[in-house]
Motif scaffolding. Structure first.
Motif, PDB file in Angstrom:
ATOM      1  N   ASP A  59      30.626  41.805  34.099  1.00 26.82           N
ATOM      2  CA  ASP A  59      29.697  42.059  35.196  1.00 26.82           C
ATOM      3  C   ASP A  59      29.554  40.845  36.111  1.00 26.82           C
ATOM      4  OD1 ASP A  59      29.452  44.576  34.135  1.00 26.82           O
ATOM      5  OD2 ASP A  59      27.435  44.249  33.313  1.00 26.82           O
ATOM      6  N   ARG A  60      29.579  39.647  35.525  1.00 25.89           N
ATOM      7  CA  ARG A  60      29.516  38.422  36.333  1.00 25.89           C
ATOM      8  C   ARG A  60      30.746  38.316  37.221  1.00 25.89           C
ATOM      9  NH1 ARG A  60      32.084  33.987  35.510  1.00 25.89           N
ATOM     10  NH2 ARG A  60      32.374  34.313  33.283  1.00 25.89           N
ATOM     11  N   SER A  65      33.351  38.408  42.464  1.00 26.09           N
ATOM     12  CA  SER A  65      34.509  38.849  43.249  1.00 26.09           C
ATOM     13  C   SER A  65      34.130  39.840  44.341  1.00 26.09           C
ATOM     14  CB  SER A  65      35.562  39.465  42.332  1.00 26.09           C
ATOM     15  OG  SER A  65      35.063  40.671  41.786  1.00 26.09           O
ATOM     16  N   GLY A  66      32.891  40.339  44.295  1.00 26.44           N
ATOM     17  CA  GLY A  66      32.464  41.321  45.286  1.00 26.44           C
ATOM     18  C   GLY A  66      32.953  42.734  44.999  1.00 26.44           C
ATOM     19  N   THR A  67      33.577  42.941  43.848  1.00 27.45           N
ATOM     20  CA  THR A  67      34.058  44.276  43.464  1.00 27.45           C
ATOM     21  C   THR A  67      33.128  44.820  42.396  1.00 27.45           C
ATOM     22  OG1 THR A  67      35.517  43.303  41.820  1.00 27.45           O
ATOM     23  CG2 THR A  67      36.484  43.757  43.983  1.00 27.45           C
ATOM     24  N   LEU A 127      40.460  40.604  33.629  1.00 21.72           N
ATOM     25  CA  LEU A 127      41.269  39.629  34.357  1.00 21.72           C
ATOM     26  C   LEU A 127      40.531  39.244  35.632  1.00 21.72           C
ATOM     27  CD1 LEU A 127      44.689  41.429  33.912  1.00 21.72           C
ATOM     28  CD2 LEU A 127      43.664  39.681  32.457  1.00 21.72           C
ATOM     29  N   GLY A 128      40.506  37.982  35.907  1.00 27.69           N
ATOM     30  CA  GLY A 128      39.812  37.483  37.091  1.00 27.69           C
ATOM     31  C   GLY A 128      40.343  36.124  37.459  1.00 27.69           C
TER      32      GLY A 128
END
Length: 158
Positions: A59-60, A65-67, A127-128
């Motif tokens: 969630d963070r 990421s704005g998604t 993944l981020g």
């Protein structure tokens, strides 16, 4: 791999639930393994502590990421001679490696001279920005241990 849903009878705390070979989750894990391992058992990992940490991190990453509705999550393999301990306690290394291929992760499960029954994890990994791809494209590295949730424990023969 299709999304695995948490069952309605999910356990608070930690528990390994052995899946029957006819269970849909067992079948999907077996399909993902694609014949690379001789599976003897698959366990659904119920761990409310590590799952809550994973959800908070996911969630963070969504917020950052704005998604808000979607981030990239994948089911990836993690081989380790300590797979059973990781299932119970979660990951502790900040840099953790995963693979798309069970055959690649198998070599890590065999470290420290493991010769008997082997264990491998199938983990849900968000993944981020803290994710790198390895040189082969089949390997993923995360830098935050809570980006991965150990979802299934595979018991297999060497």
């Amino acid at each position: 791999m299709t999304y695995f849903r948490r069952s309605s009878n999910w356990y608070e705390g930690f528990r390994l639930v052995e899946l029957d070979e006819r269970n849909e989750k067992f079948t999907k894990v077996k399909e993902k393994v694609a014949g690379a391992l001789k599976i003897s058992k698959v366990y659904d990992i119920h761990n409310s502590t590590t799952y809550a940490a994973y959800v908070a991190t996911r969630d963070r990453i969504r917020r950052e990421s704005g998604t808000f509705d979607r981030v990239s999550e994948r089911y990836l393999f993690h081989g380790s001679p300590y797979a059973k301990e990781i299932a119970e306690k979660g990951f502790h290394n900040q840099r953790t490696f995963f693979s798309d291929k069970a055959s690649y992760s198998d070599s890590y499960a065999r470290k420290n001279g493991s010769r008997g029954t082997l264990y491998m994890l199938v983990c849900k990994v968000v993944l981020g920005r803290n994710t790198d791809h390895g040189h082969s494209g089949d390997e993923f590295h995360i830098n935050d241990a809570t980006q991965a949730f150990p979802s299934f424990l595979i018991e297999y023969d060497p």
